[in-house]
Design an enzyme around this catalytic site. Structure first.
Site, PDB file in Angstrom:
ATOM      1  N   ASN A 213      18.692 -26.236  53.657  1.00 13.21           N
ATOM      2  CA  ASN A 213      20.025 -25.810  53.628  1.00 13.21           C
ATOM      3  C   ASN A 213      20.266 -24.987  52.523  1.00 13.21           C
ATOM      4  O   ASN A 213      19.416 -24.706  51.616  1.00 13.21           O
ATOM      5  CB  ASN A 213      21.049 -26.896  53.983  1.00 13.21           C
ATOM      6  CG  ASN A 213      20.588 -27.777  52.768  1.00 13.21           C
ATOM      7  OD1 ASN A 213      20.832 -27.486  51.503  1.00 13.21           O
ATOM      8  ND2 ASN A 213      20.554 -29.353  52.833  1.00 13.21           N
ATOM      9  N   LYS A 344      30.024 -45.627  52.664  1.00 17.64           N
ATOM     10  CA  LYS A 344      28.473 -45.881  51.962  1.00 17.64           C
ATOM     11  C   LYS A 344      29.010 -46.773  50.596  1.00 17.64           C
ATOM     12  O   LYS A 344      27.816 -46.850  49.974  1.00 17.64           O
ATOM     13  CB  LYS A 344      28.109 -44.346  51.481  1.00 17.64           C
ATOM     14  CG  LYS A 344      27.946 -43.462  52.627  1.00 17.64           C
ATOM     15  CD  LYS A 344      27.251 -42.286  52.094  1.00 17.64           C
ATOM     16  CE  LYS A 344      27.133 -41.406  53.003  1.00 17.64           C
ATOM     17  NZ  LYS A 344      26.054 -40.160  53.124  1.00 17.64           N
TER      18      LYS A 344
END
Ligand code: C5P
Length: 409
Positions: A213, A344
Site C-alpha cells: 500500500n 481491538k
C-alpha cells in the site's frame, strides 16, 4: 529536592579542562552513564596533566578526543559532527583560562571549537582558586557568559586543594547532575519502553512481485523521534520505507505482516507501550510462488488469506501493555475510530481523516483526533512531526494515569 531522571538517552559531551577538580569528573561521567546518558569526553591538553584520557575512555567506552587537528579522530567523528551530536556540552571542571577563552569566542583548541560550533546548550561548572574566582576579569567573563545563556553550575564554597577557603570549588557530581535535569525536556516518557510499528508491509506473490500500500512510514518514524525526545527507549518495527530511522531508535526492518507480527510479539514482552502505526496489508497470497509467475494467461486469480491483526495479537498475548492504535478513515471518522478502540481493546486510538488528498497517506501533513473511551482531543492539519509531538504530549499523561490506576486499582 530530588528530580526524576530525564538524562536517559541524552548525548552529553563532557569537556574537561585543567584543574585539580578533574578527578571528580570521573565520578560525574560514571553517574551520567548510569543514568542512561551517552557520554563522549573531550579533554584539553592541560586536563590530561591531572587525569589520563584512558580513565575516561574506560568509563565512557569511547575514545577520548583531545586535539583539534587529529586526522584519525576526524575520520571517525569529526569535530563538527561531535558538536552536532551533543544534546548538551557540559564543561566540568571549567578553569578560569577556559572560561576566558570561551567568553572571547576563541576556537584555539578542540573544546572551545566545539562550543562555538554547537547549537546545543552549554553548561559550565567552574573550578579554581578562590582569588582567581573573585578576580574582576573572571567575574566579568562569568557575567558575560550568563548573559549569553550559558548555564552556570556553581561553584561551591569551602576548603580548596591549595589550602585556601572560599568560592571556586567545583560542585560535587550529584549536584551537577541535579542542575542538568531542568536543561532537558519534561522527560514525559522517561525510561518507558515503547515499541512502534510503522510503514507498509509487502506480501510476496512470487520472487519479484508483491502486494502493498501507499504508506510512507512518516507518521511512525516521527512518533519514534518524539518518543525518544521524551526520554523513552524506542524500538521501531518498520516495513519497507525510504526513511532513515531517527537517532537513538532501535530499528527492526521487516517485509511482511507475518514478520512484523513476529517482531512485535517478541518486542512486546519488554515493552510498556505498543503503538501500532503500520499500515499492515489486510491480505496476503495464501502461498508465494517459488518461481516468477509467467504471464501466459489473460487473467490471474490470486488466492488471498487475511493477515493477523498485529495489535490485537499483541494485546491478547500481553494484556498489561498500554496499546495505541491508528484508524485511517475516509468517512464517519470518530464513530469508526470509537468502534475500533473497543473492538481491538485499545487504550488510545488516533483517528486520522484520509479523505482529503493533502492529509494522511504518503504526505507530510496529518489531521488527527486522539480518543480514549472517555476523552477526545483534536488537532487541526499539521506537519507529521508536529502531530507526533502533539500525540506524545497528550499520550504521556493518559499513560501515566492509566498506570497509576492499574497499580492502585
Ligand atoms: O482495522 P484497521 O486496519 O483499520 O486498524 C488500524 C489499526 O490496527 C492500526 O493501528 C494498525 O497499525 C493496526 N493493525 C494491525 N494489524 C493489522 C491491521 C491493522 O496491527 N493486520
Amino acid at each position: 529536592m530530588a528530580t526524576s531522571n530525564n538524562l536517559n538517552q541524552r548525548r552529553i559531551l563532557l569537556g574537561i579542562t585543567g584543574s585539580v577538580a578533574a578527578y571528580k569528573s570521573a565520578e560525574l561521567a560514571r553517574e551520567l552513564i548510569r543514568l542512561g546518558a551517552d557520554v563522549r569526553v573531550v579533554m584539553t591538553e592541560s586536563a590530561t596533566a591531572f587525569i589520563t584520557p584512558l580513565t575516561f575512555q574506560a568509563l565512557s567506552g569511547h575514545a577520548v578526543h583531545t586535539t583539534l587537528l587529529d586526522e584519525e579522530a576526524e575520520r571517525g567523528m569529526g569535530h563538527i559532527e561531535l558538536a552536532k551530536w551533543a544534546d548538551l556540552i557540559l564543561v566540568a571542571p571549567a578553569s578560569a583560562n577556559f572560561i576566558a577563552r570561551l567568553n572571547q569566542g576563541l576556537a584555539d583548541d578542540l573544546l572551545t571549537t566545539l562550543c562555538l560550533a554547537t547549537d546545543s546548550p552549554i553548561a559550565i561548572a567552574p573550578a579554581m582558586n578562590q582569588a582567581m574566582w573573585r578576580d574582576q576579569s573572571t567575574q566579568e567573563n562569568i557575567h558575560a557568559l550568563s548573559n549569553k545563556n550559558f548555564h552556570l553550575l556553581g561553584p561551591a564554597s569551602g576548603d580548596q586543594a591549595c589550602g585556601d577557603t572560599g568560592p571556586g570549588r567545583m560542585l560535587e557530581a550529584p549536584d551537577i547532575i541535579q542542575s542538568l535535569y531542568p536543561l532537558f525536556n519534561s522527560g514525559a516518557l522517561q525510561n518507558v519502553n515503547i515499541t512502534i510499528t510503522a510503514g507498509p508491509t509487502q506480501e510476496a506473490i512470487d520472487p519479484v512481485r508483491y502486494l502493498s500500500n501507499h504508506s510512507s512510514g512518516k507518521m511512525g518514524y516521527a512518533l519514534a523521534k518524539a518518543c525518544v525526545d521524551a526520554g523513552a527507549n524506542v524500538t521501531l518495527i518498520s516495513g519497507p520505507t525510504s526513511l532513515t530511522a531517527p537517532d537513538r531508535v532501535n530499528c527492526i526492518h521487516v517485509l511482511s505482516a507475518l514478520e512484523m507480527l513476529d517482531a512485535s510479539l517478541t518486542q512486546a514482552t519488554n515493552s510498556h507501550i505498543f503503538i501500532a502505526c503500520a499500515a499492515v496489508a489486510d491480505y496476503r497470497p495464501v502461498t508465494a510462488a517459488s518461481q516468477k509467475i509467467k504471464k501466459d494467461s489473460d487473467s490471474l486469480t490470486l488466492n488471498l488469506v487475511k493477515n493477523p491483526d498485529i495489535i490485537s495479537e499483541v494485546t491478547s498475548s500481553q494484556p498489561s501493555l498500554f496499546a495505541v492504535g491508528f484508524a485511517a478513515e475516509t468517512e464517519n471518522l470518530l464513530k469508526n475510530a470509537e468502534k475500533k478502540l473497543a473492538r481491538k481493546n485499545l487504550d488510545v486510538i488516533v483517528a486520522n481523516d484520509v479523505s482529503q488528498s493533502h492529509c494522511g497517506f504518503g504526505v507530510d501533513i496529518n489531521e488527527v483526533a486522539l480518543l480514549t473511551k472517555d476523552s477526545k482531543h483534536s488537532l487541526p492539519a499539521s506537519p507529521k512531526t508536529a502531530v507526533a509531538e502533539w500525540i506524545i504530549e497528550h499520550l504521556a499523561p493518559i499513560y501515566h494515569s492509566w498506570k497509576t490506576n492499574k497499580t492502585h486499582g
